[in-house]
Design an enzyme around this catalytic site. Structure first.
Site, PDB file in Angstrom:
ATOM      1  N   SER A 155       0.838  -1.199   0.000  1.00  0.00           N
ATOM      2  CA  SER A 155       0.000   0.000   0.000  1.00  0.00           C
ATOM      3  C   SER A 155       0.866   1.240   0.000  1.00  0.00           C
ATOM      4  CB  SER A 155      -0.899   0.004   1.238  1.00  0.00           C
ATOM      5  OG  SER A 155      -1.571   1.239   1.384  1.00  0.00           O
TER       6      SER A 155
ATOM      7  N   TYR B 297      -1.309  -0.452  10.555  1.00  0.00           N
ATOM      8  CA  TYR B 297      -1.422  -0.761   9.129  1.00  0.00           C
ATOM      9  C   TYR B 297      -0.281  -0.103   8.351  1.00  0.00           C
ATOM     10  CZ  TYR B 297      -3.599  -1.725   4.623  1.00  0.00           C
ATOM     11  OH  TYR B 297      -3.855  -2.176   3.342  1.00  0.00           O
TER      12      TYR B 297
END
Length: 262
Positions: free
Chosen positions: A144, A157
């Site tokens: 990501s 995350y």
């Protein structure tokens, strides 16, 4: 993105394949002729994916697996190698976003569980499959752009995806002698349940429904030129990456985002 190259005769492993991006990648590979091994945390979703995959005339090994548990993960990897004897493609896709609050407000168990699923899980799957990897194989880690910057809140995350970027580089450095490549796939925003925190969708919404709601009310955290993608677009992009030549890219980022990553 279309790719006419066949994966027939290949074996592809996709984690987190019950829905969303993982489902689309698994079915793209099956549609290209690859036998697949898939896992997720929900048996019903896996059964549906297996039914669609096998309709393409390929074999599909599907199991419910908790990728934070070493014994379960190792047993699944061993079963894959018993079933198919080799692995040509591995997509480490499974991920979780379990603690999105500021560090001072976060729950330590949820914070660490995110790291376990997003980092330890891909490490273990890769580690336990490497002995059975075919020379010239491909490892695709779904990461990501959030792993390129610290951001505010959701630190687990961000940190997990930063770690995965480094993991990809380590694999690229270590495995090139076996002609195995490792690259990052960065999807950018995709119409999946992870958009729940933007209050534009419910957990059971379809990708098409999420796309429609996003178009009507795009979250402020996305710039106006960013585009929400259907999971099938990511599936086709993964197929493109899986079809790279043996001497193709290694240790690189491939992104569908429409903005700088750092």
């Amino acid at each position: 993105m279309e790719n006419a190259q066949s994966l027939r005769g290949k074996v592809a492993v996709v984690t987190g394949a019950g829905r969303g991006i993982g489902r689309s990648i698994a079915l793209a590979f099956a549609g290209a002729g690859a036998d697949i091994a898939i896992c997720s945390r929900t048996a019903g979703e896996l059964a549906k994916v297996k039914k669609v995959a096998t309709a393409h005339g390929v074999n599909c090994h599907a199991e419910v697996v908790d990728l934070s548990d070493q014994d379960t993960t190792q047993a699944w990897c061993a079963a894959i190698l018993r079933t198919f004897t080799k692995v040509d493609i591995l997509v480490n896709n499974a991920g979780a976003e379990l603690e999105i609050r500021a560090i001072a407000e976060s729950d330590p168990d949820s914070w660490w569980k995110t790291i376990e699923i997003n980092v330890r899980g891909p490490y273990m799957v890769t580690r336990f499959l490497l002995d059975g990897f075919a020379d010239g194989g491909k490892i695709i880690n779904v990461t990501s752009g959030m792993g390129k910057r610290a951001g505010i809140d959701n630190s687990a995350y961000h940190i997990s995806k930063a770690a995965m970027n480094m993991f990809t580089g380590a694999l690229a450095n270590e495995l090139w002698v076996r002609k195995i490549t490792a690259n990052n796939l960065i999807p950018g925003p995709v119409a999946t349940g992870m958009l729940n925190r933007d209050a534009i969708t419910g957990q059971k919404s379809t990708p098409d429904g999420i796309l429609a709601k996003f178009s009507e009310n795009p979250p402020e955290r996305f710039p106006p030129w960013e585009r929400l993608k259907h999971p099938d677009e990511v599936g086709q992009f993964a197929l493109y990456m899986a079809s790279f030549p043996v001497d193709g890219p290694n240790g690189q980022d491939f992104s569908l985002a429409r903005r700088p990553l750092d």
